[in-house]
Motif scaffolding. Structure first.
Motif, PDB file in Angstrom:
ATOM      1  N   VAL A   1     -16.526   4.761   5.310  1.00 39.82           N
ATOM      2  CA  VAL A   1     -16.079   5.028   3.948  1.00 39.82           C
ATOM      3  C   VAL A   1     -14.867   4.142   3.710  1.00 39.82           C
ATOM      4  O   VAL A   1     -13.932   4.131   4.513  1.00 39.82           O
ATOM      5  N   LEU A   2     -14.891   3.401   2.606  1.00 39.60           N
ATOM      6  CA  LEU A   2     -13.867   2.394   2.366  1.00 39.60           C
ATOM      7  C   LEU A   2     -13.524   2.330   0.885  1.00 39.60           C
ATOM      8  O   LEU A   2     -14.413   2.373   0.030  1.00 39.60           O
ATOM      9  N   THR A   3     -12.230   2.229   0.589  1.00 38.98           N
ATOM     10  CA  THR A   3     -11.802   1.861  -0.757  1.00 38.98           C
ATOM     11  C   THR A   3     -10.751   0.771  -0.603  1.00 38.98           C
ATOM     12  O   THR A   3     -10.077   0.689   0.422  1.00 38.98           O
ATOM     13  N   ASN A   4     -10.654  -0.079  -1.585  1.00 35.11           N
ATOM     14  CA  ASN A   4      -9.719  -1.201  -1.524  1.00 35.11           C
ATOM     15  C   ASN A   4      -8.613  -1.026  -2.548  1.00 35.11           C
ATOM     16  O   ASN A   4      -8.787  -0.338  -3.554  1.00 35.11           O
ATOM     17  N   LEU A   5      -7.497  -1.694  -2.295  1.00 33.24           N
ATOM     18  CA  LEU A   5      -6.323  -1.615  -3.166  1.00 33.24           C
ATOM     19  C   LEU A   5      -5.755  -3.016  -3.402  1.00 33.24           C
ATOM     20  O   LEU A   5      -5.925  -3.910  -2.582  1.00 33.24           O
ATOM     21  N   GLY A   6      -5.065  -3.160  -4.513  1.00 33.09           N
ATOM     22  CA  GLY A   6      -4.364  -4.410  -4.797  1.00 33.09           C
ATOM     23  C   GLY A   6      -5.293  -5.613  -4.804  1.00 33.09           C
ATOM     24  O   GLY A   6      -6.378  -5.571  -5.363  1.00 33.09           O
ATOM     25  N   ARG A   7      -4.882  -6.676  -4.137  1.00 32.98           N
ATOM     26  CA  ARG A   7      -5.681  -7.908  -4.112  1.00 32.98           C
ATOM     27  C   ARG A   7      -7.017  -7.728  -3.399  1.00 32.98           C
ATOM     28  O   ARG A   7      -7.943  -8.505  -3.610  1.00 32.98           O
TER      29      ARG A   7
END
Length: 112
Positions: free
Chosen positions: A87-93
């Protein structure tokens, strides 16, 4: 090829009939990624715009709760079927689309 900053608001949510939908409610949409990075790759998004995981506010509580309930269900299903899940979420760039989205994936990474 999409060139905007919010694929989910601009393309996916208004055109769910073109997606392989796993779950859809009034608040949350989960579908097989349109350009999967892993062999099995589902994306879960709130249907109303929330910028990212770190911009969730108290006003988003109901939507965030449902979002994570769907992530949990999808992750369990993927783990049961394939013996693994991430399970992954990304932030910023790291976040290509500036709309909160959570990836649930399994299997090897696909070639670009």
């Amino acid at each position: 090829m999409y060139a905007g900053t919010d694929f989910y608001c601009d393309v996916a949510i208004p055109r769910t009939q073109k997606l392989d939908v796993v779950h859809e409610s009034h608040e949350v949409l989960a579908f097989h990624h349109t350009r999967p990075h892993w062999r099995h790759h589902v994306v879960v998004v709130p249907k109303r715009h929330i910028g990212s995981f770190t911009t969730i506010t108290q006003d988003d509580e109901v939507v965030a709760r449902e979002l994570f309930e769907v992530v949990l269900r999808v992750a369990r299903e993927v783990e049961e079927e394939y013996g693994e899940a991430a399970v992954l979420t990304n932030l910023g760039r790291y976040q290509d689309s500036k709309h909160l989205h959570v990836h649930v994936h399994a299997g090897p990474k696909r070639d670009a």
